[in-house]
Write a protein that holds these residues in place. Structure first.
Motif, PDB file in Angstrom:
ATOM      1  N   GLU A  25       0.943  -0.991   0.045  1.00  0.00           N
ATOM      2  CA  GLU A  25      -0.051   0.002   0.133  1.00  0.00           C
ATOM      3  C   GLU A  25       0.871   1.300  -0.166  1.00  0.00           C
ATOM      4  O   GLU A  25       0.410   2.071  -0.585  1.00  0.00           O
ATOM      5  N   THR A  26       2.012   1.105   0.811  1.00  0.00           N
ATOM      6  CA  THR A  26       2.849   2.559   0.951  1.00  0.00           C
ATOM      7  C   THR A  26       3.614   2.415  -0.584  1.00  0.00           C
ATOM      8  O   THR A  26       3.784   3.617  -0.971  1.00  0.00           O
ATOM      9  N   VAL A  27       4.019   1.570  -1.398  1.00  0.00           N
ATOM     10  CA  VAL A  27       4.584   1.699  -2.433  1.00  0.00           C
ATOM     11  C   VAL A  27       3.726   2.126  -3.572  1.00  0.00           C
ATOM     12  O   VAL A  27       3.884   3.241  -4.283  1.00  0.00           O
ATOM     13  N   LEU A  28       2.522   1.756  -3.594  1.00  0.00           N
ATOM     14  CA  LEU A  28       1.335   2.118  -4.253  1.00  0.00           C
ATOM     15  C   LEU A  28       1.085   3.430  -4.198  1.00  0.00           C
ATOM     16  O   LEU A  28       0.823   4.333  -5.228  1.00  0.00           O
ATOM     17  N   ALA A  29       0.973   3.874  -3.145  1.00  0.00           N
ATOM     18  CA  ALA A  29       0.615   5.457  -2.598  1.00  0.00           C
ATOM     19  C   ALA A  29       1.759   5.936  -3.055  1.00  0.00           C
ATOM     20  O   ALA A  29       1.578   7.292  -3.694  1.00  0.00           O
ATOM     21  N   GLY A  30       3.018   5.907  -3.046  1.00  0.00           N
ATOM     22  CA  GLY A  30       4.148   6.492  -3.615  1.00  0.00           C
ATOM     23  C   GLY A  30       4.189   6.733  -5.012  1.00  0.00           C
ATOM     24  O   GLY A  30       4.336   7.640  -5.940  1.00  0.00           O
ATOM     25  N   GLU A  32       1.266   6.574  -6.943  1.00  0.00           N
ATOM     26  CA  GLU A  32       0.271   7.503  -7.295  1.00  0.00           C
ATOM     27  C   GLU A  32       0.806   9.128  -7.180  1.00  0.00           C
ATOM     28  O   GLU A  32       0.464   9.763  -7.940  1.00  0.00           O
ATOM     29  N   CYS A  33       1.610   9.087  -6.045  1.00  0.00           N
ATOM     30  CA  CYS A  33       1.997  10.576  -5.883  1.00  0.00           C
ATOM     31  C   CYS A  33       3.295  11.024  -6.946  1.00  0.00           C
ATOM     32  O   CYS A  33       2.926  11.921  -7.327  1.00  0.00           O
ATOM     33  N   ARG A  34       3.942  10.230  -7.277  1.00  0.00           N
ATOM     34  CA  ARG A  34       4.827  10.579  -8.389  1.00  0.00           C
ATOM     35  C   ARG A  34       4.243  10.354  -9.706  1.00  0.00           C
ATOM     36  O   ARG A  34       4.215  11.498 -10.441  1.00  0.00           O
ATOM     37  N   ALA A  35       3.149   9.695 -10.019  1.00  0.00           N
ATOM     38  CA  ALA A  35       2.366   9.794 -11.294  1.00  0.00           C
ATOM     39  C   ALA A  35       1.795  11.304 -11.273  1.00  0.00           C
ATOM     40  O   ALA A  35       1.699  12.000 -12.210  1.00  0.00           O
ATOM     41  N   ARG A  36       1.114  11.480  -9.939  1.00  0.00           N
ATOM     42  CA  ARG A  36       0.364  12.791  -9.804  1.00  0.00           C
ATOM     43  C   ARG A  36       1.166  14.153 -10.195  1.00  0.00           C
ATOM     44  O   ARG A  36       0.895  15.109 -10.902  1.00  0.00           O
TER      45      ARG A  36
END
Length: 60
Positions: A25-30, A32-36
């Motif tokens: 979940e932490t990796v996915l959140a990161g 998503e943040c980089r993509a944004r």
């Protein structure tokens, strides 16, 4: 990276599975943040190009 401890483990899961889930979940959140951020940078560059083009058009 600081290791997270889990006080209560949901039924059917062991502590190792829960830790892996939190890491995923932490990796996915990161990601998503980089993509944004990438999208924001791209749109910002596009705005800069439009502004530069408008500036050049008004000077000619």
């Amino acid at each position: 990276m600081k290791q997270r401890r889990v006080d209560a483990v949901p039924s059917g899961l062991n502590e190792e599975q829960v830790s892996k889930q939190l890491l995923d979940e932490t990796v996915l959140a990161g990601d998503e943040c980089r993509a944004r951020n990438d999208h924001q940078i791209c749109f910002g560059r596009a705005r800069e190009l439009v502004d530069a083009h408008s500036f050049c058009q008004t000077r000619n």
